[in-house]
Design a protein around this motif. Structure first.
Motif, PDB file in Angstrom:
ATOM      1  N   GLU A   1       3.581  19.989   2.378  1.00 33.75           N
ATOM      2  CA  GLU A   1       2.745  18.876   1.946  1.00 33.75           C
ATOM      3  C   GLU A   1       2.696  17.785   3.004  1.00 33.75           C
ATOM      4  N   LEU A   2       1.497  17.343   3.330  1.00 35.03           N
ATOM      5  CA  LEU A   2       1.305  16.162   4.168  1.00 35.03           C
ATOM      6  C   LEU A   2       0.431  15.201   3.382  1.00 35.03           C
TER       7      LEU A   2
ATOM      8  N   ASN B   1       0.828  -1.205   0.000  1.00 41.17           N
ATOM      9  CA  ASN B   1       0.000   0.000   0.000  1.00 41.17           C
ATOM     10  C   ASN B   1       0.864   1.257   0.000  1.00 41.17           C
ATOM     11  N   VAL B   2       1.889   1.265   0.835  1.00 40.64           N
ATOM     12  CA  VAL B   2       2.792   2.416   0.901  1.00 40.64           C
ATOM     13  C   VAL B   2       3.524   2.583  -0.427  1.00 40.64           C
ATOM     14  N   GLN B   3       4.022   1.491  -0.967  1.00 33.89           N
ATOM     15  CA  GLN B   3       4.752   1.569  -2.231  1.00 33.89           C
ATOM     16  C   GLN B   3       3.862   2.060  -3.373  1.00 33.89           C
ATOM     17  N   ARG B   4       2.605   1.639  -3.380  1.00 34.27           N
ATOM     18  CA  ARG B   4       1.664   2.108  -4.396  1.00 34.27           C
ATOM     19  C   ARG B   4       1.448   3.608  -4.266  1.00 34.27           C
ATOM     20  N   HIS B   5       1.367   4.073  -3.028  1.00 39.87           N
ATOM     21  CA  HIS B   5       1.207   5.511  -2.781  1.00 39.87           C
ATOM     22  C   HIS B   5       2.423   6.280  -3.280  1.00 39.87           C
ATOM     23  N   TRP B   6       3.608   5.792  -2.975  1.00 39.90           N
ATOM     24  CA  TRP B   6       4.831   6.477  -3.404  1.00 39.90           C
ATOM     25  C   TRP B   6       4.955   6.499  -4.927  1.00 39.90           C
ATOM     26  N   GLN B   7       4.542   5.425  -5.575  1.00 37.80           N
ATOM     27  CA  GLN B   7       4.601   5.397  -7.039  1.00 37.80           C
ATOM     28  C   GLN B   7       3.694   6.458  -7.653  1.00 37.80           C
ATOM     29  N   LYS B   8       2.592   6.750  -6.971  1.00 31.81           N
ATOM     30  CA  LYS B   8       1.621   7.703  -7.512  1.00 31.81           C
ATOM     31  C   LYS B   8       1.951   9.145  -7.145  1.00 31.81           C
ATOM     32  N   TYR B   9       2.421   9.357  -5.896  1.00 29.92           N
ATOM     33  CA  TYR B   9       2.591  10.727  -5.405  1.00 29.92           C
ATOM     34  C   TYR B   9       4.040  11.106  -5.102  1.00 29.92           C
ATOM     35  N   GLY B  10       4.983  10.216  -5.356  1.00 27.97           N
ATOM     36  CA  GLY B  10       6.341  10.496  -4.942  1.00 27.97           C
ATOM     37  C   GLY B  10       6.506  10.183  -3.460  1.00 27.97           C
ATOM     38  N   ARG B  11       7.706  10.459  -2.954  1.00 29.08           N
ATOM     39  CA  ARG B  11       8.045  10.026  -1.607  1.00 29.08           C
ATOM     40  C   ARG B  11       8.576  11.183  -0.780  1.00 29.08           C
ATOM     41  N   GLY B  12       8.044  11.316   0.435  1.00 32.76           N
ATOM     42  CA  GLY B  12       8.519  12.347   1.339  1.00 32.76           C
ATOM     43  C   GLY B  12       9.785  11.918   2.054  1.00 32.76           C
ATOM     44  N   ALA B  13      10.391  12.859   2.775  1.00 37.23           N
ATOM     45  CA  ALA B  13      11.639  12.575   3.488  1.00 37.23           C
ATOM     46  C   ALA B  13      11.403  11.686   4.700  1.00 37.23           C
TER      47      ALA B  13
ATOM     48  N   ASP C   1      16.460   6.885  10.080  1.00 32.99           N
ATOM     49  CA  ASP C   1      16.105   8.297  10.169  1.00 32.99           C
ATOM     50  C   ASP C   1      15.037   8.714   9.164  1.00 32.99           C
ATOM     51  N   THR C   2      14.411   7.738   8.505  1.00 34.17           N
ATOM     52  CA  THR C   2      13.388   8.070   7.513  1.00 34.17           C
ATOM     53  C   THR C   2      11.990   7.630   7.936  1.00 34.17           C
ATOM     54  N   TRP C   3      11.842   7.171   9.190  1.00 34.95           N
ATOM     55  CA  TRP C   3      10.514   6.802   9.673  1.00 34.95           C
ATOM     56  C   TRP C   3      10.450   6.973  11.182  1.00 34.95           C
ATOM     57  N   CYS C   4       9.239   7.111  11.702  1.00 36.15           N
ATOM     58  CA  CYS C   4       9.055   7.220  13.147  1.00 36.15           C
ATOM     59  C   CYS C   4       7.660   6.737  13.523  1.00 36.15           C
ATOM     60  N   VAL C   5       7.456   6.473  14.797  1.00 35.48           N
ATOM     61  CA  VAL C   5       6.170   6.011  15.331  1.00 35.48           C
ATOM     62  C   VAL C   5       5.565   7.112  16.187  1.00 35.48           C
ATOM     63  N   THR C   6       4.261   7.357  16.010  1.00 33.91           N
ATOM     64  CA  THR C   6       3.534   8.301  16.855  1.00 33.91           C
ATOM     65  C   THR C   6       2.182   7.702  17.214  1.00 33.91           C
ATOM     66  N   PHE C   7       1.479   8.364  18.147  1.00 36.91           N
ATOM     67  CA  PHE C   7       0.170   7.901  18.605  1.00 36.91           C
ATOM     68  C   PHE C   7      -0.823   9.056  18.576  1.00 36.91           C
TER      69      PHE C   7
ATOM     70  N   MET D   1      11.005  20.707   7.939  1.00 36.71           N
ATOM     71  CA  MET D   1      10.594  19.624   7.043  1.00 36.71           C
ATOM     72  C   MET D   1       9.384  20.062   6.235  1.00 36.71           C
ATOM     73  N   LYS D   2       9.491  19.925   4.920  1.00 38.17           N
ATOM     74  CA  LYS D   2       8.454  20.443   4.038  1.00 38.17           C
ATOM     75  C   LYS D   2       7.402  19.412   3.641  1.00 38.17           C
ATOM     76  N   ARG D   3       7.801  18.125   3.601  1.00 42.54           N
ATOM     77  CA  ARG D   3       6.816  17.095   3.244  1.00 42.54           C
ATOM     78  C   ARG D   3       6.975  15.885   4.151  1.00 42.54           C
ATOM     79  N   VAL D   4       5.847  15.358   4.607  1.00 39.89           N
ATOM     80  CA  VAL D   4       5.824  14.090   5.331  1.00 39.89           C
ATOM     81  C   VAL D   4       4.713  13.227   4.747  1.00 39.89           C
ATOM     82  N   ASP D   5       4.909  11.929   4.839  1.00 40.69           N
ATOM     83  CA  ASP D   5       3.868  10.962   4.502  1.00 40.69           C
ATOM     84  C   ASP D   5       3.426  10.293   5.805  1.00 40.69           C
ATOM     85  N   VAL D   6       2.138  10.113   5.978  1.00 39.89           N
ATOM     86  CA  VAL D   6       1.611   9.492   7.186  1.00 39.89           C
ATOM     87  C   VAL D   6       0.829   8.235   6.805  1.00 39.89           C
TER      88      VAL D   6
END
Length: 300
Positions: free
Chosen positions: A277-278, A160-172, A209-215, A241-246
């Motif tokens: 961008e989020l 699912n994540v990879q499909r999203h990145w293929q369509k919208y690009g990838r955030g930092a 350094d390219t991912w993190c966990v939040t609640f 940071m200008k773009r994140v993917d959640v």
């Protein structure tokens, strides 16, 4: 009614019947009066619930539900129904769905099923969700406790994540946001959330350094699992940071907590703090990888 031998019941949390204050009030009254959900003494909590919360929150929540409602109805209900239909086609056996709070009722969905197996659609175990489903099951009905580390579930998330990145690009940065719980008593839940996140990061071959966990979804004033999602996003924006993917791995169907809380409210906060961008990664919903994963989980 003739009983069916060998069947599955998928159970999700629930949703109001309509995006109106009246419907939301009925849903919240059932949900927030469950001792599994709010563990305060009944003599203390129920007057607060009926005297304050249910007088003020339904109208505000109804406005939020209205922003995500679809012509077919609640996204959570629509996606859960589709999952059941597609899973039945895949397995060739009866598959029904129910909501722990609201409609369809668990008892009604179980009617006529002989030897059913129940899968709560909560990947990570929590007393307030998983055990709440067990509370309403007849004695002897078997139930899956969690599937937080099932390879097929992790694979579906990654696809699912990879499909999203293929369509919208990838955030930092990929923020993996899970539903929050009061810290006390949530040790197993937090451990399973973090295990899911690590497995997903490994599957995606992410550097540390390219991912993190939040609640997210904090309610009340207790000490909840941290770090909190929206404050983290705001801090990231302030740091430049200008773009994140959640992505929300704990939700298998898009709902208020993903579409409104992250996709609208958290995005607004991120942009207001200086971000550009989020992107919210869709939940698993009715993706082929998730239906296949559900089938594998059910067979196991």
């Amino acid at each position: 009614m003739q009983a069916t031998r060998g069947a599955l019941l998928l159970v999700n949390l629930g949703t109001p019947a309509a995006p109106t204050p009246r419907a939301v009030r009925a849903y919240l009254a059932e949900f927030l009066s469950d001792p599994r959900v709010v563990k305060l003494p009944r003599w203390l909590w129920l007057p607060i619930l009926y005297g304050i919360v249910l007088r003020t929150r339904p109208a505000k929540s109804a406005e939020k539900y209205a922003q995500i409602w679809t012509p077919e109805g609640s996204p959570l209900a629509v996606n859960t129904m589709r999952q059941a239909v597609l899973l039945q086609e895949t397995l060739g056996m009866p598959v029904r769905y129910a909501m722990r709070y609201g409609q369809p009722l668990v008892a009604a969905a179980l009617a006529g099923l002989n030897d059913p197996f129940v899968i709560p659609l909560y990947p990570q175990y929590a007393e307030s969700t998983t055990e709440s489903v067990r509370d309403v099951l007849p004695s002897g009905v078997k139930m899956l406790e969690s599937f937080h580390d099932h390879p097929a579930y992790i694979g579906a998330l990654a696809a699912n994540v990879q499909r999203h990145w293929q369509k919208y690009g990838r955030g930092a940065l990929l923020v993996m946001s899970f539903h929050g719980l009061p810290r006390r008593g949530a040790e197993r839940y937090e451990r399973e959330c973090r295990a899911t996140a690590q497995l997903l990061a490994d599957k995606l071959q992410l550097k540390a350094d390219t991912w993190c966990v939040t609640f997210q979804s904090r309610f009340g004033y207790a000490d909840w699992l941290q770090p909190y999602t929206e404050p983290t996003l705001v801090e990231l924006a302030r740091e430049g940071m200008k773009r994140v993917d959640v992505v929300c791995p704990g939700f298998v169907a898009d709902c208020l907590e993903t579409l409104e809380e992250i996709g609208i409210t958290a995005r607004r906060a991120f942009l207001a703090a200086g971000g550009d961008e989020l992107y919210l990664v869709n939940c698993l919903n009715d993706s082929p990888e998730w239906i296949s994963a559900l089938a594998q989980i059910a067979r196991a």
